[in-house]
Write a protein that holds these residues in place. Structure first.
Motif, short mmCIF file in Angstrom:
data_model
loop_
_atom_site.label_atom_id
_atom_site.label_comp_id
_atom_site.label_asym_id
_atom_site.label_seq_id
_atom_site.Cartn_x
_atom_site.Cartn_y
_atom_site.Cartn_z
N GLY A 83 0.80 -1.22 0.00
CA GLY A 83 0.00 0.00 0.00
C GLY A 83 0.83 1.26 0.00
O GLY A 83 0.49 2.25 -0.66
N GLY A 84 1.94 1.25 0.73
CA GLY A 84 2.83 2.41 0.76
C GLY A 84 3.42 2.71 -0.60
O GLY A 84 3.51 3.87 -1.02
N GLU A 85 3.79 1.68 -1.33
CA GLU A 85 4.37 1.86 -2.66
C GLU A 85 3.33 2.35 -3.66
O GLU A 85 3.64 3.14 -4.55
N VAL A 86 2.09 1.90 -3.48
CA VAL A 86 1.00 2.40 -4.35
C VAL A 86 0.79 3.90 -4.11
O VAL A 86 0.65 4.68 -5.06
N LEU A 87 0.80 4.31 -2.84
CA LEU A 87 0.66 5.74 -2.54
C LEU A 87 1.81 6.55 -3.14
O LEU A 87 1.61 7.66 -3.66
N GLU A 88 3.01 6.01 -3.06
CA GLU A 88 4.17 6.67 -3.67
C GLU A 88 3.96 6.84 -5.18
O GLU A 88 4.29 7.87 -5.76
N TYR A 89 3.42 5.80 -5.80
CA TYR A 89 3.14 5.85 -7.25
C TYR A 89 2.11 6.92 -7.56
O TYR A 89 2.27 7.70 -8.50
N PHE A 90 1.04 6.97 -6.77
CA PHE A 90 0.01 8.00 -6.97
C PHE A 90 0.63 9.39 -6.89
O PHE A 90 0.37 10.25 -7.73
N LYS A 91 1.43 9.61 -5.87
CA LYS A 91 2.02 10.94 -5.65
C LYS A 91 2.98 11.30 -6.77
O LYS A 91 2.96 12.43 -7.29
N ALA A 92 3.83 10.36 -7.16
CA ALA A 92 4.82 10.62 -8.21
C ALA A 92 4.16 10.90 -9.56
O ALA A 92 4.70 11.67 -10.37
N ASN A 93 2.99 10.32 -9.78
CA ASN A 93 2.30 10.48 -11.06
C ASN A 93 1.10 11.43 -10.97
O ASN A 93 0.29 11.49 -11.89
N ASN A 94 1.03 12.17 -9.87
CA ASN A 94 -0.01 13.18 -9.67
C ASN A 94 -1.42 12.59 -9.84
O ASN A 94 -2.29 13.21 -10.45
N ILE A 95 -1.62 11.39 -9.29
CA ILE A 95 -2.92 10.73 -9.35
C ILE A 95 -3.68 11.09 -8.07
O ILE A 95 -3.27 10.74 -6.97
N LYS A 96 -4.77 11.81 -8.22
CA LYS A 96 -5.54 12.29 -7.07
C LYS A 96 -6.61 11.26 -6.71
O LYS A 96 -7.79 11.43 -7.00
N ILE A 103 0.94 9.15 5.54
CA ILE A 103 0.65 10.58 5.62
C ILE A 103 1.52 11.35 4.64
O ILE A 103 1.03 12.23 3.90
N LYS A 104 2.81 11.06 4.60
CA LYS A 104 3.74 11.76 3.71
C LYS A 104 3.38 11.57 2.25
O LYS A 104 3.70 12.41 1.41
N ASN A 105 2.73 10.44 1.97
CA ASN A 105 2.37 10.16 0.58
C ASN A 105 0.87 10.36 0.32
O ASN A 105 0.30 9.77 -0.58
N ASP A 106 0.27 11.24 1.14
CA ASP A 106 -1.07 11.80 0.88
C ASP A 106 -2.23 10.82 1.00
O ASP A 106 -3.26 10.99 0.33
N ALA A 107 -2.10 9.81 1.87
CA ALA A 107 -3.26 8.99 2.18
C ALA A 107 -4.30 9.87 2.86
O ALA A 107 -3.97 10.77 3.62
N ASP A 108 -5.56 9.62 2.58
CA ASP A 108 -6.63 10.43 3.17
C ASP A 108 -7.07 9.92 4.53
O ASP A 108 -7.77 10.62 5.26
N GLY A 109 -6.66 8.70 4.85
CA GLY A 109 -7.02 8.16 6.15
C GLY A 109 -6.25 6.90 6.46
O GLY A 109 -5.69 6.25 5.57
N TYR A 110 -6.21 6.57 7.74
CA TYR A 110 -5.50 5.36 8.20
C TYR A 110 -6.22 4.86 9.45
O TYR A 110 -6.47 5.62 10.38
#
Length: 204
Positions: free
Chosen positions: A60-73, A92-99
């Motif tokens: 999940g962390g790597e998916v969030l990194e991918y979203f952020k790197a590719n500007n996927i909102k 949090i650093k990679n813009d998850a909306d909740g945990y």
């Protein structure tokens, strides 16, 4: 509201699928790892992605990194077994909306989805407690004490999940004043995102 579930445990998907549908929430499907969800999102869209942290292929962390790197909102709620600051902070650093934790009840998931769909971050009490404990050991008090009393009030209401309009009403301030307070809070605490505001708490 549409939901997609990404978890390598099919039992988790099947249970959430039944419970969410019973609340009138549409579940668009299931991906069992990070690679599958990234591929699925190339041709599909969903309001909120519910995703596990620990998964094969890509976690999940790597998916969030991918979203952020590719500007996927993509609005994303992480539901994990890990009650550890490292994993929470990485999300949090990679813009998850909740945990939140897998050990928590279904009602908490519904609360999280309601917050996130309204544009508010959501971190369960257990997760907030982990963040607070970490911050207490990292000398955050000095940063927090740089805030004015009004800024502390604004920050407290943001962390409690109140919307912008309700904060303005509660504090009897204009929207422009609220925006200024929020900007100054971020500047003083060296924070770039709204979600980052959830990480700051005063120490005892």
């Amino acid at each position: 509201m549409t939901i997609h579930i990404c978890d390598d445990c099919k039992l988790i998907y099947e249970g959430l699928n039944v419970l969410l549908k019973s609340e009138g929430i549409k579940v668009t499907g299931y991906s069992k790892n990070g690679k599958e969800i990234i591929k699925w999102l190339e041709k599909n869209s969903v309001d909120i992605l519910i995703m596990d942290y620990k998964m094969p292929e890509l976690d999940g962390g790597e998916v969030l990194e991918y979203f952020k790197a590719n500007n996927i909102k993509q609005k994303t709620l992480i539901i994990s077994e890990f009650d550890d600051f490292y994993f929470i902070n990485h999300c949090i650093k990679n813009d998850a909306d909740g945990y939140m934790l897998k050990s928590e009840c279904f009602a908490e998931i519904l609360r999280a989805l309601k917050h996130i769909s309204s544009g508010l971050p959501f971190f369960s009490k257990s997760v907030k407690d982990t963040i607070i404990r970490h911050n207490q050991g990292n000398n955050k008090k000095e940063l927090y004490n740089e805030l004015s009393e009004k800024q502390k009030e604004v920050l407290s209401l943001i962390q409690k999940g109140y919307g912008n309009d309700e904060i303005c009403l509660r504090l009897s301030i204009k929207k422009s004043t609220f925006r200024t307070h929020k900007l100054r809070i971020k500047e003083k605490l060296n924070i770039n995102s709204d979600i980052g505001l959830m990480r700051i708490k005063p120490s005892n």
